[in-house]
Design a protein around this motif. Structure first.
Motif, mmCIF file in Angstrom:
data_model
loop_
_atom_site.group_PDB
_atom_site.id
_atom_site.type_symbol
_atom_site.label_atom_id
_atom_site.label_comp_id
_atom_site.label_asym_id
_atom_site.label_seq_id
_atom_site.Cartn_x
_atom_site.Cartn_y
_atom_site.Cartn_z
ATOM 1 N N UNK A 237 0.817 -1.212 0.000
ATOM 2 C CA UNK A 237 0.000 0.000 0.000
ATOM 3 C C UNK A 237 0.852 1.263 0.000
ATOM 4 N N UNK A 238 1.902 1.261 0.798
ATOM 5 C CA UNK A 238 2.659 2.493 1.020
ATOM 6 C C UNK A 238 3.554 2.873 -0.157
ATOM 7 N N UNK A 239 3.721 1.976 -1.140
ATOM 8 C CA UNK A 239 4.559 2.365 -2.277
ATOM 9 C C UNK A 239 3.822 3.311 -3.221
ATOM 10 N N UNK A 240 2.495 3.432 -3.057
ATOM 11 C CA UNK A 240 1.725 4.385 -3.850
ATOM 12 C C UNK A 240 1.858 5.752 -3.174
ATOM 13 N N UNK A 241 2.494 6.740 -3.828
ATOM 14 C CA UNK A 241 2.832 8.003 -3.143
ATOM 15 C C UNK A 241 1.658 8.675 -2.448
ATOM 16 N N UNK A 242 0.508 8.786 -3.123
ATOM 17 C CA UNK A 242 -0.600 9.514 -2.499
ATOM 18 C C UNK A 242 -1.155 8.758 -1.293
ATOM 19 N N UNK A 243 -1.159 7.402 -1.368
ATOM 20 C CA UNK A 243 -1.612 6.622 -0.218
ATOM 21 C C UNK A 243 -0.627 6.727 0.933
ATOM 22 N N UNK A 244 0.658 6.733 0.595
ATOM 23 C CA UNK A 244 1.696 6.874 1.622
ATOM 24 C C UNK A 244 1.483 8.165 2.418
ATOM 25 N N UNK A 245 1.312 9.270 1.711
ATOM 26 C CA UNK A 245 1.168 10.555 2.390
ATOM 27 C C UNK A 245 -0.139 10.603 3.183
ATOM 28 N N UNK A 246 -1.219 10.076 2.597
ATOM 29 C CA UNK A 246 -2.508 10.081 3.299
ATOM 30 C C UNK A 246 -2.430 9.275 4.591
ATOM 31 N N UNK A 247 -1.854 8.091 4.510
ATOM 32 C CA UNK A 247 -1.763 7.232 5.696
ATOM 33 C C UNK A 247 -0.847 7.846 6.745
ATOM 34 N N UNK A 248 0.254 8.439 6.310
ATOM 35 C CA UNK A 248 1.146 9.092 7.273
ATOM 36 C C UNK A 248 0.455 10.267 7.954
ATOM 37 N N UNK A 249 -0.334 11.027 7.186
ATOM 38 C CA UNK A 249 -1.039 12.165 7.776
ATOM 39 C C UNK A 249 -2.067 11.693 8.810
ATOM 40 N N UNK A 250 -2.839 10.666 8.452
ATOM 41 C CA UNK A 250 -3.836 10.136 9.393
ATOM 42 C C UNK A 250 -3.147 9.562 10.630
ATOM 43 N N UNK A 251 -2.049 8.837 10.410
ATOM 44 C CA UNK A 251 -1.347 8.187 11.519
ATOM 45 C C UNK A 251 -0.763 9.200 12.483
ATOM 46 N N UNK A 252 -0.177 10.247 11.936
ATOM 47 C CA UNK A 252 0.413 11.255 12.822
ATOM 48 C C UNK A 252 -0.677 11.975 13.603
ATOM 49 N N UNK A 253 -1.808 12.211 12.928
ATOM 50 C CA UNK A 253 -2.932 12.846 13.610
ATOM 51 C C UNK A 253 -3.398 11.995 14.790
ATOM 52 N N UNK A 254 -3.566 10.681 14.567
ATOM 53 C CA UNK A 254 -4.054 9.830 15.646
ATOM 54 C C UNK A 254 -3.003 9.608 16.719
ATOM 55 N N UNK A 255 -1.731 9.716 16.367
ATOM 56 C CA UNK A 255 -0.677 9.599 17.383
ATOM 57 C C UNK A 255 -0.782 10.739 18.390
ATOM 58 N N UNK A 256 -0.924 11.961 17.872
ATOM 59 C CA UNK A 256 -1.035 13.087 18.807
ATOM 60 C C UNK A 256 -2.409 13.098 19.468
ATOM 61 N N UNK A 257 -3.431 12.609 18.742
ATOM 62 C CA UNK A 257 -4.757 12.521 19.339
ATOM 63 C C UNK A 257 -4.796 11.524 20.488
ATOM 64 N N UNK A 258 -4.029 10.433 20.361
ATOM 65 C CA UNK A 258 -3.979 9.426 21.426
ATOM 66 C C UNK A 258 -3.363 9.996 22.695
ATOM 67 N N UNK A 259 -2.310 10.803 22.535
ATOM 68 C CA UNK A 259 -1.685 11.460 23.685
ATOM 69 C C UNK A 259 -2.700 12.378 24.368
#
Length: 446
Positions: A237-259
């Motif tokens: 999944x992550x080798x597709x550039x737009x999916x990579x960026x989307x998933x990283x953006x969502x993941x970083x959001x939930x990382x700080x949201x979890x804190x």
């Protein structure tokens, strides 16, 4: 267009899934709120223990997403999603038997076992929730449907949070009880299973795959090796550039949201000096804010799947977190815990509530379009696995954030100071949102 998607609330292709998801989110938060408030206010007496318990509880709930999302995605793409949903909701009834016992007998290990099992439950339901939408809805309904699901989810979180707080009661001797919460989680689990029975069939899509696998190769069978399957799915999944960026953006959001979410009850009790009713208010305001943000962003985008408002939303969220931090360090708590009325009578009580509401609203505006993006830019035969890959990376980011939070607390960092970590994280989220918007413009997908 988003202004027309309310008709979905009258159709069987949407309503049973919506209600099932609603009740699942409601029960998650009814149980978790009752558990956390019962433990923090009724069992522990140490600020460090309370903050650490909250972080560990978050870690246990998230860990199954990291370990089992690859399997859940494969199952959802290989079998009828409606049948899997019904099996998952049947399992919820069994899980809540353990949870109810833990709440009734004030047994922390039983509560944590049930919490972990609910994490497993959500791991298997998550890909289904998002993958069914593009299968049952028209393309121009998906963003609106996603927004309705997200808004409904956070209204459910609000309801579950409020009820969970109300059902943890203190007797005249000062002891806390949660017998009614124990009964409540069982009844809601049963209602969720009934709603799941009416979800229309959602068999595997026969649409050719063109993003995650070579369409000229036979589709592989289920890989039960969870580590290998997870690595392969994320790589595919992550080798597709737009999916990579989307998933990283969502993941970083939930990382700080979890804190942020993990610190709400300790922040209320040990910084603002509020009792469990104030902690419930904080969680409720956060839920309302995300629901409002979901509606606002759908109005602004008018049905278009786009990340153009993501950078602004993330930066405004960070500004509200900084405001919350400033208010927290200047707050002088009462010598004993106070209720909602006294808390709101403080000159800075309402500014605290409004800052928290802003954090949640702009957070909802940031993340909702990104989920719609994930489910509309890949073939329908791959949506569940795309969501599962996203869940793996999300969970990994949240686990790391929980470990970092526990480490910082052990080193003596205050609960209020962790808000600065969240504020700094929103800058990275804004940068990732900008990268996604530019990648979509180049690819012609936004």
């Amino acid at each position: 267009m988003i202004q027309n998607v309310t008709h979905l609330l009258k159709t069987r292709r949407f309503v049973p899934l919506f209600v099932t998801q609603f009740l699942g989110a409601f029960n998650d938060n009814l149980f978790r709120t009752a558990m956390v408030l019962l433990v923090i206010y009724g069992i522990y007496r140490s600020a460090e223990q309370e903050a650490l318990f909250s972080a560990i509880a978050g870690l246990l709930f998230i860990a199954p997403f990291f370990l089992l999302s690859a399997l859940s995605g494969q199952l959802a793409d290989a079998y009828d999603k409606a049948r899997i949903a019904r099996a998952v909701k049947s399992a919820e009834i069994v899980i809540m038997l353990f949870g109810a016992a833990g709440l009734y007998f004030l047994n922390i290990p039983a509560m944590l076992v049930a919490l972990t099992a609910m994490g497993i439950h959500s791991t298997f339901f998550g890909p289904i929730k998002y993958a069914i939408l593009p299968q049952h809805l028209e393309r121009d309904e998906v963003l609106g449907g996603t927004g309705l699901v997200e808004a409904g989810t956070y209204i459910a979180i609000l309801g579950g949070t409020i009820l969970g707080g109300l059902l943890v009661v203190q007797d005249p001797d000062g002891r806390y009880h949660a017998e009614y919460a124990a009964l409540g989680v069982l009844l809601v689990a049963i209602a969720g299973r009934i709603a799941g029975q009416f979800i229309p069939a959602a068999p595997p899509s026969t649409e050719d795959s063109g993003t995650l696998n070579d369409p000229d190769l036979p589709r592989p069978g289920l890989d039960w090796h969870i580590v290998r399957a997870s690595i392969n799915l994320v790589k595919a999944t992550m080798h597709v550039p737009r999916l990579f960026v989307a998933i990283m953006a969502i993941s970083f959001f939930w990382a700080i949201g979890a804190v942020l979410a993990a610190q709400f009850p300790p922040l209320v009790k040990n910084v603002f000096g509020g009792d469990q009713s104030v902690a419930t208010l904080f969680l409720a305001i956060f839920s309302i804010g995300v629901a409002v943000g979901s509606v606002i962003i759908n109005r602004l985008l008018k049905g278009e799947v786009s990340a153009r408002f993501a950078p602004m939303s993330a930066l405004l969220m960070g500004a509200c977190v900084l405001a919350l931090y400033g208010l927290s360090i200047s707050w002088t708590p009462y010598p004993e815990l106070v209720g909602t009325r006294i808390f709101l009578e403080e000159p800075t009580g309402w500014p605290v509530v409004l800052s928290l509401f802003g954090v949640a609203t702009f957070g909802g505006m940031f993340v909702v379009p990104l989920y719609a993006f994930l489910t509309t830019t890949v073939p329908k035969s791959e949506t569940a696995r795309t969501v599962a890959a996203n869940n793996i990376v999300n969970a990994g980011a949240m686990v790391l954030s929980a470990v970092l939070l526990a480490g910082l607390l052990k080193l003596g960092v205050s609960v209020a100071q962790t808000l600065l970590l969240v504020a700094a994280g929103t800058i990275v989220s804004a940068w990732l949102g900008r990268k996604l918007h530019l990648a979509c413009l180049e690819a012609g997908c936004a």
